[in-house]
Design a protein around this motif. Structure first.
Motif, PDB file in Angstrom:
ATOM      1  N   VAL A  16       0.816  -1.216   0.000  1.00 44.62           N
ATOM      2  CA  VAL A  16       0.000   0.000   0.000  1.00 44.62           C
ATOM      3  C   VAL A  16       0.851   1.269   0.000  1.00 44.62           C
ATOM      4  CG1 VAL A  16      -1.905  -1.155   1.152  1.00 44.62           C
ATOM      5  CG2 VAL A  16      -0.220   0.052   2.526  1.00 44.62           C
ATOM      6  N   MET A  17       2.162   1.124   0.155  1.00 43.79           N
ATOM      7  CA  MET A  17       3.031   2.309   0.147  1.00 43.79           C
ATOM      8  C   MET A  17       3.237   2.825  -1.271  1.00 43.79           C
ATOM      9  SD  MET A  17       5.956   1.356   2.971  1.00 43.79           S
ATOM     10  CE  MET A  17       5.641   1.502   4.729  1.00 43.79           C
ATOM     11  N   TRP A  18       3.815   4.014  -1.373  1.00 43.20           N
ATOM     12  CA  TRP A  18       4.058   4.628  -2.681  1.00 43.20           C
ATOM     13  C   TRP A  18       5.480   4.321  -3.135  1.00 43.20           C
ATOM     14  CZ3 TRP A  18       2.332  10.266  -1.227  1.00 43.20           C
ATOM     15  CH2 TRP A  18       0.977  10.240  -0.840  1.00 43.20           C
ATOM     16  N   ILE A  19       5.842   3.065  -3.192  1.00 46.16           N
ATOM     17  CA  ILE A  19       7.180   2.701  -3.646  1.00 46.16           C
ATOM     18  C   ILE A  19       7.321   3.153  -5.102  1.00 46.16           C
ATOM     19  CG2 ILE A  19       8.821   0.827  -3.956  1.00 46.16           C
ATOM     20  CD1 ILE A  19       7.998   1.251  -1.044  1.00 46.16           C
ATOM     21  N   PRO A  20       8.396   3.857  -5.454  1.00 46.10           N
ATOM     22  CA  PRO A  20       8.526   4.390  -6.820  1.00 46.10           C
ATOM     23  C   PRO A  20       8.502   3.291  -7.875  1.00 46.10           C
ATOM     24  CG  PRO A  20      10.130   5.419  -5.353  1.00 46.10           C
ATOM     25  CD  PRO A  20       9.506   4.287  -4.584  1.00 46.10           C
ATOM     26  N   THR A  21       7.997   3.649  -9.046  1.00 45.66           N
ATOM     27  CA  THR A  21       7.952   2.727 -10.175  1.00 45.66           C
ATOM     28  C   THR A  21       9.352   2.219 -10.496  1.00 45.66           C
ATOM     29  OG1 THR A  21       6.039   3.860 -11.111  1.00 45.66           O
ATOM     30  CG2 THR A  21       7.364   2.532 -12.624  1.00 45.66           C
ATOM     31  N   GLY A  22       9.453   0.902 -10.685  1.00 46.03           N
ATOM     32  CA  GLY A  22      10.734   0.298 -11.038  1.00 46.03           C
ATOM     33  C   GLY A  22      11.532  -0.215  -9.848  1.00 46.03           C
ATOM     34  N   ARG A  23      11.124   0.155  -8.629  1.00 44.79           N
ATOM     35  CA  ARG A  23      11.855  -0.297  -7.444  1.00 44.79           C
ATOM     36  C   ARG A  23      11.293  -1.618  -6.929  1.00 44.79           C
ATOM     37  NH1 ARG A  23      14.858   4.016  -5.472  1.00 44.79           N
ATOM     38  NH2 ARG A  23      15.925   2.416  -4.247  1.00 44.79           N
TER      39      ARG A  23
ATOM     40  N   VAL B  39      -2.384   5.883   7.675  1.00 47.32           N
ATOM     41  CA  VAL B  39      -1.587   6.603   8.668  1.00 47.32           C
ATOM     42  C   VAL B  39      -0.234   5.921   8.881  1.00 47.32           C
ATOM     43  CG1 VAL B  39      -1.426   7.284  11.093  1.00 47.32           C
ATOM     44  CG2 VAL B  39      -3.598   7.521   9.872  1.00 47.32           C
ATOM     45  N   GLY B  40      -0.259   4.607   9.109  1.00 48.86           N
ATOM     46  CA  GLY B  40       0.934   3.895   9.551  1.00 48.86           C
ATOM     47  C   GLY B  40       1.903   3.519   8.449  1.00 48.86           C
ATOM     48  N   CYS B  41       1.424   3.411   7.213  1.00 52.37           N
ATOM     49  CA  CYS B  41       2.297   2.986   6.116  1.00 52.37           C
ATOM     50  C   CYS B  41       2.507   4.102   5.087  1.00 52.37           C
ATOM     51  CB  CYS B  41       1.700   1.760   5.413  1.00 52.37           C
ATOM     52  SG  CYS B  41       1.500   0.337   6.481  1.00 52.37           S
ATOM     53  N   VAL B  42       1.400   4.615   4.545  1.00 48.81           N
ATOM     54  CA  VAL B  42       1.521   5.617   3.484  1.00 48.81           C
ATOM     55  C   VAL B  42       2.095   6.925   4.031  1.00 48.81           C
ATOM     56  CG1 VAL B  42       0.294   6.864   1.680  1.00 48.81           C
ATOM     57  CG2 VAL B  42      -0.406   4.548   2.273  1.00 48.81           C
ATOM     58  N   GLY B  43       1.703   7.290   5.257  1.00 50.34           N
ATOM     59  CA  GLY B  43       2.193   8.542   5.824  1.00 50.34           C
ATOM     60  C   GLY B  43       3.717   8.617   5.901  1.00 50.34           C
ATOM     61  N   PRO B  44       4.378   7.657   6.581  1.00 52.64           N
ATOM     62  CA  PRO B  44       5.847   7.707   6.634  1.00 52.64           C
ATOM     63  C   PRO B  44       6.494   7.624   5.253  1.00 52.64           C
ATOM     64  CG  PRO B  44       4.985   6.185   8.283  1.00 52.64           C
ATOM     65  CD  PRO B  44       3.826   6.586   7.423  1.00 52.64           C
ATOM     66  N   ASP B  45       5.914   6.781   4.373  1.00 50.89           N
ATOM     67  CA  ASP B  45       6.485   6.636   3.040  1.00 50.89           C
ATOM     68  C   ASP B  45       6.363   7.940   2.253  1.00 50.89           C
ATOM     69  OD1 ASP B  45       7.670   5.117   0.937  1.00 50.89           O
ATOM     70  OD2 ASP B  45       5.691   4.937   0.008  1.00 50.89           O
ATOM     71  N   ALA B  46       5.219   8.614   2.370  1.00 52.85           N
ATOM     72  CA  ALA B  46       5.038   9.895   1.680  1.00 52.85           C
ATOM     73  C   ALA B  46       5.988  10.951   2.236  1.00 52.85           C
ATOM     74  CB  ALA B  46       3.591  10.360   1.825  1.00 52.85           C
ATOM     75  N   THR B  47       6.199  10.934   3.544  1.00 53.61           N
ATOM     76  CA  THR B  47       7.143  11.875   4.159  1.00 53.61           C
ATOM     77  C   THR B  47       8.541  11.655   3.594  1.00 53.61           C
ATOM     78  OG1 THR B  47       5.824  11.877   6.195  1.00 53.61           O
ATOM     79  CG2 THR B  47       8.099  12.670   6.349  1.00 53.61           C
TER      80      THR B  47
END
Length: 498
Positions: free
Chosen positions: A213-220, A320-328
């Protein structure tokens, strides 16, 4: 303690008194979701339904509490349970900066291969996929990791797209163009008239679920980030009917392919906005080629919609717990000065607040433009910028910043309708405005907007900082009245002399 499987995570919940075992037979037809919703509203323990036909169901396994939505997410990472939100954010960010490569294990060492079904043995309806809301278009799997490869590179994307079960070997998958896996399908596989190999891993270990569910960049490589999160390599195992690698400790894996130019109805569904969402859409068809699973598998699901208003669910807590830190981390990596980027609790994917030291209007506009054109922000419509000393997860502090510093004349900004990506799940859109049913994108309307609720720092510094003597007197009055003031942030009168 490192958590290696979904079962181990549930066992850890149980040792903390955080798991309800329900041995009484419960139906997948609305009953399991109704019980889960009630427990969500009460901030109670996670329900494990032990007797639902041929498998077990778990309702909202990662749902946190209203005050600390990240707590169970942290538990899945072996982090201490008493971390403040900023300590939790920085711990996750540190782990994401240090990915660890996965390892491949044999089928003999993979719990997800305890039972293998191919050919005539395949039957999706052997498992109790829940019917979650009255009015849903069908039964759903909505807490899983969808695994799909890029046909032009070694990249394999992990994501989360709900799937509606149609019969023993087909389902429809919600693919909204603008996200990573849908883009692969619409712009590569379907244009070449090729099926897209897919595996849907259900009941994966927490770190795998989080990266999905995180925003891991494309290709990673998301498997590497999952390893970084758990601080050990994730174990993968080859599928039986395609070349994909899947998490070895998954409860159940559905192997198959999404066929080009074939569609099935999807929805309506009681979505994260808390409303029954229509109309029915034509979405890509997933055809099953194999199913592998542990004996007596445990299938998680989320009661979407209970995260609106007064309760949490798996989706809102993970935002809150996953996307938030990843977006930060993503914004910091892009060289923006961000203290914290966090969703507005209980309305996941809709409103985010960003605290920052730099509050120059042109700087904030550049950051908003960057965010809204990043793939991970497809679902998010509103941003609120606040000062670095405002807690983005404290709605009272954010509302206070809005009330004090956001001038509707100069601080409210909306982006153009034509230039911004958008998602057709927003409740304010009419069916016509929801747009192209083939790709799920809306070409008609967007509310991509941000509010500058940062203060004028120089003006704030010139204001009085508070009357210490009066605050100390108030503290003493409360103490004499019998109030426990040990947990409150009162002052010592000596501060006034400093």
């Amino acid at each position: 303690m490192t958590i290696h499987s979904f079962r181990q995570y549930l066992q850890t919940l149980e040792t903390r008194g955080d798991l309800h075992r329900i041995s009484e037979p419960v139906s997948w037809n609305l009953e399991a979701s109704a019980v889960t919703m009630l427990l969500n509203v009460e901030d109670s323990a996670v329900p494990l339904f032990e007797s639902v036909e041929s498998a077990q169901l778990v309702g909202d396994p990662y749902r946190g509490t209203q005050r600390r939505p990240w707590d169970r997410i942290a538990l899945g990472l072996g982090l201490p349970p008493d971390l403040s939100y900023s300590e939790y954010y920085e711990s996750v960010i540190d782990r994401l900066k240090d990915p660890i490569e996965p390892v491949t294990v044999s089928a003999d060492d993979a719990p997800c291969k305890e039972e293998i079904r191919t050919g005539d043995e395949i039957d999706l309806l052997d498992f109790p996929w829940p019917y979650i809301h009255a009015g849903d278009g069908g039964r759903y799997s909505n807490v899983h990791t969808l695994i799909a490869p890029d046909p032009d590179s070694d990249w394999v994307d992990w994501s989360n797209h709900r799937t509606m079960i149609h019969d023993s070997e087909t389902s429809s998958v919600l693919l909204l163009a603008g996200e990573q896996t849908p883009n692969l399908y619409y712009y590569k596989y379907e244009e070449r008239n090729e099926p897209m190999p897919v595996a849907i891993a259900v009941g994966v270990e927490p770190a795998v679920r989080y990266t999905s569910v995180m925003w891991i960049p494309t290709g990673r490589n998301e498997a590497e980030y999952a390893g970084g999160l758990k601080r050990e390599p994730v174990e993968l195992v080859p599928c039986e009917t395609n070349d994909l690698l899947v998490p070895a400790t998954a409860e159940l894996v559905i192997e198959g392919e999404i066929l080009p130019n074939e569609r099935r109805d999807e929805g309506p569904f009681g979505d994260y906005f808390g409303y029954m969402h229509g109309p029915r859409r034509s979405m890509p068809l997933f055809r099953v080629t194999g199913i592998t699973h542990q004996t007596d598998p445990i299938l998680p699901f989320c009661v979407e919609g209970t995260g609106v208003g007064h309760s949490e669910n798996t989706t809102s807590s993970m935002e809150v717990g996953c996307v938030g830190p990843d977006a930060t981390l993503g914004l910091r990596t892009a060289q923006f000065d961000v203290e914290c980027c966090a969703p507005w609790k209980s309305t996941p994917r809709t409103i985010y607040t960003i605290s920052t030291e730099k509050t120059n209007p042109s700087y904030l506009h550049d950051m908003a433009n960057f965010i809204f054109t990043t793939w991970g922000m497809l679902h998010v419509d509103f941003f609120i910028f606040v000062d670095a000393d405002v807690n983005p997860l404290d709605q009272r502090e954010v509302l206070e910043a809005l009330a004090l510093y956001a001038d509707p004349d100069t601080d409210f900004h909306q982006f153009g309708v034509e230039t911004m990506p958008k998602v057709p799940l927003n409740i304010y859109q009419t069916p016509t405005e929801k747009g192209d049913i083939q790709t799920g994108t809306s070409k008609a309307k967007t509310a991509k907007a941000y509010i500058d609720a940062t203060s004028d720092r120089s003006a704030r510094k010139s204001q009085p900082t508070g009357d210490v003597e009066r605050r100390y007197r108030a503290q003493k009055i409360l103490e004499r009245a019998g109030v426990d003031t040990s947990t409150l942030s009162f002052v010592d009168p000596g501060e006034g002399a400093q």
